[in-house]
Every structure is written in structure tokens, then in C-alpha cells.
Design an enzyme around this catalytic site. Structure first.
Site, PDB file in Angstrom:
ATOM      1  CG  ASP A 222       4.829  -1.562   2.458  1.00  0.00           C
ATOM      2  OD1 ASP A 222       3.663  -1.408   2.856  1.00  0.00           O
ATOM      3  OD2 ASP A 222       5.316  -2.678   2.177  1.00  0.00           O
ATOM      4  CG  HIS A 223       0.440   3.513   5.433  1.00  0.00           C
ATOM      5  ND1 HIS A 223       0.712   3.496   6.779  1.00  0.00           N
ATOM      6  CD2 HIS A 223      -0.252   4.667   5.215  1.00  0.00           C
ATOM      7  CE1 HIS A 223       0.211   4.567   7.362  1.00  0.00           C
ATOM      8  NE2 HIS A 223      -0.383   5.303   6.421  1.00  0.00           N
ATOM      9  NE  ARG A 224       2.841  -4.413   2.933  1.00  0.00           N
ATOM     10  CZ  ARG A 224       3.357  -5.385   2.173  1.00  0.00           C
ATOM     11  NH1 ARG A 224       2.742  -6.561   2.118  1.00  0.00           N
ATOM     12  NH2 ARG A 224       4.454  -5.179   1.491  1.00  0.00           N
TER      13      ARG A 224
ATOM     14  N   PRO B  82       0.843  -1.203   0.000  1.00  0.00           N
ATOM     15  CG  PRO B  82       0.017  -1.015   2.173  1.00  0.00           C
ATOM     16  CD  PRO B  82       0.774  -1.931   1.274  1.00  0.00           C
TER      17      PRO B  82
END
Length: 467
Positions: A438-440, A262
Site C-alpha cells: 500500500d503506497h499510502r 494504491p
């Protein structure tokens, strides 16, 4: 009597399955020495020169330039005993003693130049044996099993030499999906003529063969002519170029990344006038006299320093293990545009290098990449990437994260712009930064903090002493 060996296309320690033959360095009749470079290939990552593991005389080139072949496919035949000095054979087989000595010699052979830094310990899945071809033996191992595996053969017989049949040594050029389709339709690929560039067999070729329609009949309806990098159709005024090599690998990697991680992208506009002034000062010092000192070098140093304060940007999401892996080193990728497409070679342990060491490393890396000579091992295992779109006059962008990483920084063009300094309007050197992450792995606070730190280091390099 002559003894022929076939040289298989080697896996260059990248785990790749195929490569394109770019240029032959030898021709039939040439004598070759051990470790002499005989061919240049293009893999999905870079151009690589392959040496041959034994001496002899080249008798046949089995693949034309421009063709893409699978790893393990024979590409060259060499007579390793052109003067008939080997021990006599009995019923076509070498004496046991000679075979033993040859096996021992191959066992002691050192890794060859161009095959990667070290041998891979991973075992490859055994390749299926073609119908009618001899099974591998201890003296003639399956080529895909090891880089130095060879096959002792007699001269290859061309398909036209035996009407209505195809020899076992003939290897059709087709991708795995095409081979699967041929199997489903009951088509023998050895009887199909490829219509794609380099004689590669396509899905349409297989379907035509299944329907009994020849490629010649189809071509007569809409003739196409050969064009550099593909084929040109005068009727449609279109040029079609096969997707392969670096372009194919880059496309697949970007699609995988875009639909897996994401992405979040943040932007920051920075007054880099102090950085440019420092650059001018350093250029006049003896230490930097012979070094190309670019804004990219300062950005690389800033990234390494800022990553120590926000280690999340140098971590990676491991889906299979259910873990976030934090790296205590920075293998910094530098995106480089080349004639073969975009490549991202890495500066190993960039965080341990001084500014002048970074400048030299980046200069050597980009030059080698543009020449298409980046070693395959230098393309792997990056932890963070910088892409400098500013060299094209572009202000900003939303870069896609490289697979295996969690963030990428884009540098925009440096422009003279109005800027407020101490309450007064002035003309300053201004650049835009954009960070995709990467928003994870990286939350908004962490991504924002990292981008702000990089901006502060470029706006005032003296801030580095506080880190």
C-alpha cells in the site's frame, strides 16, 4: 405437557449476518444433550459446528441443507420436556417460580463450544419484527440479541396448513436487497416461492410476484435442471452457481482492497540454493524429524525478521482515525486454497516463534484450513500475508493486499536455472518473489528494502545472525 424451544442461528463471534446450512447432525426424534453438535454451517470465513444449549428431543428441522439464513433465524425446534416433568402451566404460561429458575439457569450458562473464543461486547441493531409475530419478552428474548437467546414456541405450522395465509413463524429465505425490493413493490415474501438453489428468493421472483407471473410459468419457457453446486440449463449449456460463503466474502474483500489501497508491486529473483541446502541438513536433525519443513516456512521466518528492520510493512492505514497504526507483533496470514475457496488463517505472534515452531504452526494451520475447520477467530486481525503460488508451478504474480494489512508477499516456484556464481555459470535453485504494498503507508524505498532483506535471508540464511 411438551415444551418447545426454537434454536436460532448464532452469530459465531464474527459479526456476520448470515450463514449456509451445510449438514444436519440430528433428525426429528433424536435425543440431544447439552452442548451436543447439531448442525454444521458455512459462514463467509469457514465451516463451523454449532452445539445446542439444552437437552431434549428434536421435533423439527426448520431449514434444509444448502439454504442460507440470517443470524437469529430459528433453524431447529426441540421439545425440552418430552416426558412432561415440568411444572404445570396456567393458561399456557409457566409459573413465575419456574420461569425465574429457567432464567437463572440461562444466566449461568457458560459460552458454548463453536461460538467463538469470547462473547462480543458490541451491541447489534434490533431486528425488525415480522408482521403478526409475537413481540420478544424477558423470557423470550429476540434471537439476534445474544448467542444463547431462545424462543419458547409451539410446533410451527406449515404455510399450506392454512390456505391463503402464511404463519408468523415461517421465515422466507431472501437477501436484504431482495427484501428491500419486495417492500418497494408491495410483495409479501411469505407468499413467494424461491427459484434459486435451496429455495432462496431472488429479485426476479419478487418482480414476477409483483406482475402476477409464477415461477412455474417462467421455468416452463426455459427448463433448468438441478446440478451439483447450482442449476444447469440444457438450452444454454450453462451452469449457474450462487455466489455465497467464502467465495462471496473473498470477492468483496479483494474488490474493496483493489479500489481502496494504491497497490505497488515489485519483483526480485533470488538464488535460494543455500536455503535448500540448509533445509536438507535440518531435516536430518532430531528436532525437525517429524516436522514438514517447506520453503514457505523459511519465507515466513524471513518476513518476520525483515519486518523488524522495516516496520512500515507491518503497519496499517486507518482512514477513519487519520492515523497509521504500527503493530509490534506479526500475525502472519498464510493464503490457503480450499474446496470452499481461498482462506487466509493467521499464525499468531509469528515473530516470537522459532523456525521449528513456525513449521509446526503453519503445518497445522494449512491442514485445518483445507479441511474447512479453521476457527473463525483464526481468520481475523492479520498484519501481513504470504501466498505461495509456486506450489501450482507459477513463477510470479501481482497479489492483492488483504484488507486491514499493508503488504503481501508471493512466492514463486523454485526451479533449476543457469546462474552466475563467482564469475562462472552454474545451475542453481532459483525463485521469484513479488511484493505488493500500500503506497499510502509504504514508500518505494521502504518496500524495496524489505523485499531485498527477505531475498538476502533466503539467499543466505546465515545473514539472520546479523539482524
Amino acid at each position: 405437557m411438551p415444551e418447545y424451544k426454537q434454536f436460532p442461528l448464532a452469530d459465531t463471534a464474527e459479526g456476520l449476518t448470515e450463514a449456509e446450512i451445510i449438514d444436519w447432525k440430528v433428525k426429528p426424534g433424536d435425543e440431544v444433550a447439552v452442548n451436543q453438535v447439531v448442525v454444521e454451517i458455512e459462514t463467509a470465513k469457514a465451516a463451523v459446528e454449532l452445539p445446542i444449549p439444552w437437552a431434549g428431543v428434536v421435533t423439527e428441522l426448520l431449514v434444509e441443507p444448502g439454504q442460507t439464513v440470517e443470524v437469529g433465524t430459528p433453524i431447529l425446534t426441540v421439545d425440552v420436556d418430552p416426558h412432561g416433568t415440568a411444572s404445570p402451566s396456567v393458561n399456557g404460561s409457566a409459573p413465575a417460580e419456574a420461569a425465574s429458575n429457567e432464567a437463572a439457569g440461562e444466566e449461568e450458562m457458560k459460552p458454548l463450544v463453536g461460538y467463538g473464543s469470547k462473547a462480543s461486547s458490541a451491541k447489534r441493531r434490533p431486528r425488525k419484527q415480522a408482521a403478526g409475530s409475537p413481540k420478544p419478552t424477558a423470557e423470550s428474548p429476540e434471537p439476534a440479541e445474544a448467542v444463547r437467546a431462545v424462543q419458547v414456541v409451539r410446533p410451527r405450522q406449515a404455510p399450506e396448513d392454512v390456505p391463503g395465509t402464511a404463519p408468523a413463524a415461517y421465515v422466507p429465505l431472501a437477501k436484504p436487497p431482495v427484501r428491500k425490493l419486495a417492500k418497494e413493490l408491495g410483495v409479501d415474501l411469505r407468499t413467494v416461492t424461491g427459484s434459486a438453489d435451496g429455495g432462496i428468493i431472488t429479485r426476479e421472483d419478487v418482480r414476477r410476484a409483483a406482475e402476477g407471473v409464477t415461477a412455474t410459468e417462467t421455468a416452463s419457457a426455459a427448463p433448468a435442471v438441478s446440478a451439483p453446486g447450482g442449476s444447469y440449463d440444457p438450452a444454454s449449456r450453462e451452469r449457474r452457481v450462487p455466489i455465497r460463503g467464502v467465495r462471496k466474502a473473498t470477492a468483496q474483500a479483494m474488490v474493496n482492497s483493489a479500489y481502496t489501497a494504491p497497490h505497488v508491486t515489485e519483483f526480485l529473483t533470488v538464488d535460494v540454493t543455500p536455503m535448500m541446502e540448509l533445509r536438507d541438513k535440518l531435516r536430518r536433525t532430531p528436532e525437525f524429524a517429524d516436522v514438514k519443513l517447506t520453503p514457505l516456512v523459511f519465507a515466513a521466518k524471513a518476513v518476520c525478521l525483515a519486518a523488524k528492520r522495516t516496520p512500515d510493512v507491518n503497519a496499517v492505514w486507518d482512514e477513519s482515525a487519520g492515523e497509521i497504526v504500527y503493530k509490534d507483533y506479526v500475525h502472519l496470514g498464510i493464503a490457503a486454497a480450499t474446496p470452499r475457496g481461498l482462506v487466509v488463517p493467521k499464525v499468531r505472534d509469528a515473530d516470537a516463534k522459532s523456525l521449528v515452531e513456525l513449521a509446526r504452526a503453519i503445518g497445522e494451520l494449512t491442514t485445518t484450513a483445507r479441511d474447512g475447520r479453521t476457527p473463525p477467530e483464526d481468520m481475523l486481525n492479520g498484519t501481513f500475508t504470504i501466498t505461495n503460488v509456486g506450489v501450482f508451478g507459477v513463477d510470479t504474480g501481482t497479489p492483492i493486499i488483504n484488507p486491514g494489512e499493508s503488504a503481501i508477499l508471493a512466492l514463486g516456484a523454485i526451479r533449476d536455472m543457469p546462474w552466475v556464481v563467482d564469475g562462472e555459470l552454474a545451475v542453481r535453485k532459483v525463485m521469484q518473489l513479488s511484493l505488493s504494498f500500500d503506497h499510502r503507508v509504504i514508500d518505494g524505498q521502504q518496500g524495496s528494502q524489505f523485499l531485498a532483506d527477505v531475498g538476502a535471508l533466503l539467499a543466505d540464511p546465515a545473514v539472520a545472525i546479523t539482524y
